[in-house]
Design a protein around this motif. Structure first.
Motif, mmCIF file in Angstrom:
data_model
loop_
_atom_site.group_PDB
_atom_site.id
_atom_site.type_symbol
_atom_site.label_atom_id
_atom_site.label_comp_id
_atom_site.label_asym_id
_atom_site.label_seq_id
_atom_site.Cartn_x
_atom_site.Cartn_y
_atom_site.Cartn_z
ATOM 1 N N TRP A 8 -76.185 66.378 24.781
ATOM 2 C CA TRP A 8 -75.835 66.732 23.326
ATOM 3 C C TRP A 8 -76.004 65.321 22.505
ATOM 4 O O TRP A 8 -75.495 64.323 22.966
ATOM 5 C CB TRP A 8 -74.088 66.840 23.434
ATOM 6 N N VAL A 9 -76.527 65.512 21.485
ATOM 7 C CA VAL A 9 -76.777 64.415 20.505
ATOM 8 C C VAL A 9 -76.021 64.517 19.507
ATOM 9 O O VAL A 9 -75.599 65.551 18.852
ATOM 10 C CB VAL A 9 -78.418 64.587 19.797
ATOM 11 N N ALA A 10 -75.247 63.449 19.052
ATOM 12 C CA ALA A 10 -74.179 63.259 17.933
ATOM 13 C C ALA A 10 -74.855 62.694 16.585
ATOM 14 O O ALA A 10 -75.679 61.735 16.718
ATOM 15 C CB ALA A 10 -73.180 62.089 18.668
ATOM 16 N N TYR A 11 -74.852 63.492 15.696
ATOM 17 C CA TYR A 11 -75.496 63.020 14.333
ATOM 18 C C TYR A 11 -74.327 62.780 13.390
ATOM 19 O O TYR A 11 -73.329 63.526 13.291
ATOM 20 C CB TYR A 11 -76.269 64.258 13.626
ATOM 21 N N GLY A 12 -74.514 61.414 12.838
ATOM 22 C CA GLY A 12 -73.805 61.330 11.765
ATOM 23 C C GLY A 12 -74.510 61.306 10.341
ATOM 24 O O GLY A 12 -75.558 61.845 10.306
ATOM 25 N N GLN A 13 -73.915 60.883 9.317
ATOM 26 C CA GLN A 13 -74.519 60.693 8.029
ATOM 27 C C GLN A 13 -75.883 60.057 8.210
ATOM 28 O O GLN A 13 -76.721 60.307 7.290
ATOM 29 C CB GLN A 13 -73.695 60.298 7.089
ATOM 30 N N SER A 14 -75.900 58.948 8.723
ATOM 31 C CA SER A 14 -77.031 58.189 8.683
ATOM 32 C C SER A 14 -78.157 58.539 9.890
ATOM 33 O O SER A 14 -79.040 57.888 10.212
ATOM 34 C CB SER A 14 -76.627 56.813 8.848
ATOM 35 N N GLY A 15 -77.987 59.699 10.646
ATOM 36 C CA GLY A 15 -78.658 60.049 11.789
ATOM 37 C C GLY A 15 -78.408 59.958 13.005
ATOM 38 O O GLY A 15 -77.036 60.192 12.985
ATOM 39 N N VAL A 16 -78.752 59.758 14.081
ATOM 40 C CA VAL A 16 -78.454 60.122 15.585
ATOM 41 C C VAL A 16 -77.360 58.724 15.688
ATOM 42 O O VAL A 16 -77.658 57.450 15.438
ATOM 43 C CB VAL A 16 -79.368 60.027 16.525
ATOM 44 N N VAL A 17 -76.155 58.897 16.230
ATOM 45 C CA VAL A 17 -75.259 57.739 16.672
ATOM 46 C C VAL A 17 -74.886 57.773 17.916
ATOM 47 O O VAL A 17 -74.433 56.793 18.202
ATOM 48 C CB VAL A 17 -73.902 58.288 15.659
ATOM 49 N N GLY A 18 -75.210 58.775 18.715
ATOM 50 C CA GLY A 18 -74.832 58.595 20.303
ATOM 51 C C GLY A 18 -75.454 59.959 20.897
ATOM 52 O O GLY A 18 -75.959 60.829 20.167
ATOM 53 N N THR A 19 -75.389 59.956 22.438
ATOM 54 C CA THR A 19 -75.395 61.136 23.271
ATOM 55 C C THR A 19 -74.434 61.163 24.116
ATOM 56 O O THR A 19 -73.498 60.139 24.472
ATOM 57 C CB THR A 19 -76.757 60.787 23.896
ATOM 58 N N ILE A 20 -74.296 62.324 24.683
ATOM 59 C CA ILE A 20 -73.293 62.695 25.704
ATOM 60 C C ILE A 20 -74.363 63.409 26.633
ATOM 61 O O ILE A 20 -74.840 64.442 26.316
ATOM 62 C CB ILE A 20 -72.222 63.539 25.248
ATOM 63 N N LEU A 55 -67.560 54.299 16.873
ATOM 64 C CA LEU A 55 -68.322 54.178 15.463
ATOM 65 C C LEU A 55 -67.808 53.378 14.498
ATOM 66 O O LEU A 55 -66.563 52.976 14.974
ATOM 67 C CB LEU A 55 -68.300 55.692 14.963
ATOM 68 N N THR A 56 -68.302 53.105 13.560
ATOM 69 C CA THR A 56 -67.685 52.370 12.454
ATOM 70 C C THR A 56 -66.452 52.787 12.070
ATOM 71 O O THR A 56 -66.236 54.077 11.791
ATOM 72 C CB THR A 56 -68.663 52.021 11.294
ATOM 73 N N PRO A 57 -65.489 51.914 11.791
ATOM 74 C CA PRO A 57 -64.069 52.651 11.316
ATOM 75 C C PRO A 57 -64.275 53.416 10.160
ATOM 76 O O PRO A 57 -65.084 52.956 9.199
ATOM 77 C CB PRO A 57 -63.465 51.181 10.801
ATOM 78 N N GLY A 58 -63.624 54.408 10.051
ATOM 79 C CA GLY A 58 -63.937 55.346 9.010
ATOM 80 C C GLY A 58 -64.812 56.300 8.663
ATOM 81 O O GLY A 58 -65.025 57.350 8.056
ATOM 82 N N ALA A 59 -65.567 56.336 10.130
ATOM 83 C CA ALA A 59 -66.855 57.220 9.983
ATOM 84 C C ALA A 59 -66.377 58.375 10.198
ATOM 85 O O ALA A 59 -65.338 58.824 10.952
ATOM 86 C CB ALA A 59 -67.888 56.972 11.271
ATOM 87 N N ASP A 60 -66.877 59.532 9.693
ATOM 88 C CA ASP A 60 -66.793 60.914 9.930
ATOM 89 C C ASP A 60 -67.057 61.483 11.272
ATOM 90 O O ASP A 60 -67.870 60.810 11.958
ATOM 91 C CB ASP A 60 -67.712 61.726 8.923
ATOM 92 N N TRP A 61 -66.353 62.316 11.697
ATOM 93 C CA TRP A 61 -66.472 62.910 12.968
ATOM 94 C C TRP A 61 -68.065 63.326 13.158
ATOM 95 O O TRP A 61 -68.439 64.045 12.209
ATOM 96 C CB TRP A 61 -65.803 64.180 13.355
ATOM 97 N N PRO A 62 -68.862 63.284 14.112
ATOM 98 C CA PRO A 62 -70.215 63.529 14.046
ATOM 99 C C PRO A 62 -70.439 65.079 14.620
ATOM 100 O O PRO A 62 -69.487 65.520 15.084
ATOM 101 C CB PRO A 62 -70.933 62.279 15.212
ATOM 102 N N GLU A 63 -71.638 65.528 14.226
ATOM 103 C CA GLU A 63 -72.058 66.724 14.635
ATOM 104 C C GLU A 63 -72.582 66.895 15.935
ATOM 105 O O GLU A 63 -73.480 65.936 16.296
ATOM 106 C CB GLU A 63 -73.012 67.561 13.683
ATOM 107 N N PHE A 64 -72.276 67.457 16.991
ATOM 108 C CA PHE A 64 -72.868 67.429 18.123
ATOM 109 C C PHE A 64 -73.660 68.749 18.220
ATOM 110 O O PHE A 64 -73.214 69.925 18.065
ATOM 111 C CB PHE A 64 -71.566 67.246 19.079
ATOM 112 N N ARG A 65 -74.926 68.473 18.841
ATOM 113 C CA ARG A 65 -75.975 69.505 19.195
ATOM 114 C C ARG A 65 -76.679 69.437 20.427
ATOM 115 O O ARG A 65 -76.793 68.394 20.892
ATOM 116 C CB ARG A 65 -76.822 69.394 17.965
ATOM 117 N N GLN A 66 -76.408 70.615 21.123
ATOM 118 C CA GLN A 66 -76.887 70.706 22.655
ATOM 119 C C GLN A 66 -78.356 70.867 22.525
ATOM 120 O O GLN A 66 -78.979 71.241 21.840
ATOM 121 C CB GLN A 66 -76.364 71.598 23.447
ATOM 122 N N HIS A 67 -79.012 69.966 23.319
ATOM 123 C CA HIS A 67 -80.563 69.970 23.558
ATOM 124 C C HIS A 67 -80.963 70.391 24.903
ATOM 125 O O HIS A 67 -80.267 70.344 25.978
ATOM 126 C CB HIS A 67 -81.144 68.586 23.202
#
Length: 67
Positions: A8-20, A55-67
């Motif tokens: 799963w790839v985690a996407y934030g407002q600025s793009g990819v923020v991490g993976t699971i 993530l940076t304090p105050g960051a929105d919850w990322p969108e997780f997309r399965q790949h």
């Protein structure tokens, strides 16, 4: 060498923020551009929370997309 059972790839407002990755029944969390993972977690919900907490304090919850 472990075999990934899912990614799963985690996407934030600025793009990819991490993976699971699911490996051996656990969820491995890695922040984008990190050399090492944050750790292994027993459930996807806990893994998502761990990723978000690094993530940076105050960051929105990322969108997780399965790949």
């Amino acid at each position: 060498m472990s075999t990934s059972e899912g990614l799963w790839v985690a996407y934030g407002q600025s793009g990819v923020v991490g993976t699971i990755r699911k490996e051996a029944g656990e969820y491995v969390v890695t922040i984008a551009d990190a050399a090492e993972s944050l750790g292994r977690y027993p459930t996807m919900d806990i893994a998502k929370g761990a990723l978000h907490s690094h993530l940076t304090p105050g960051a929105d919850w990322p969108e997780f997309r399965q790949h």
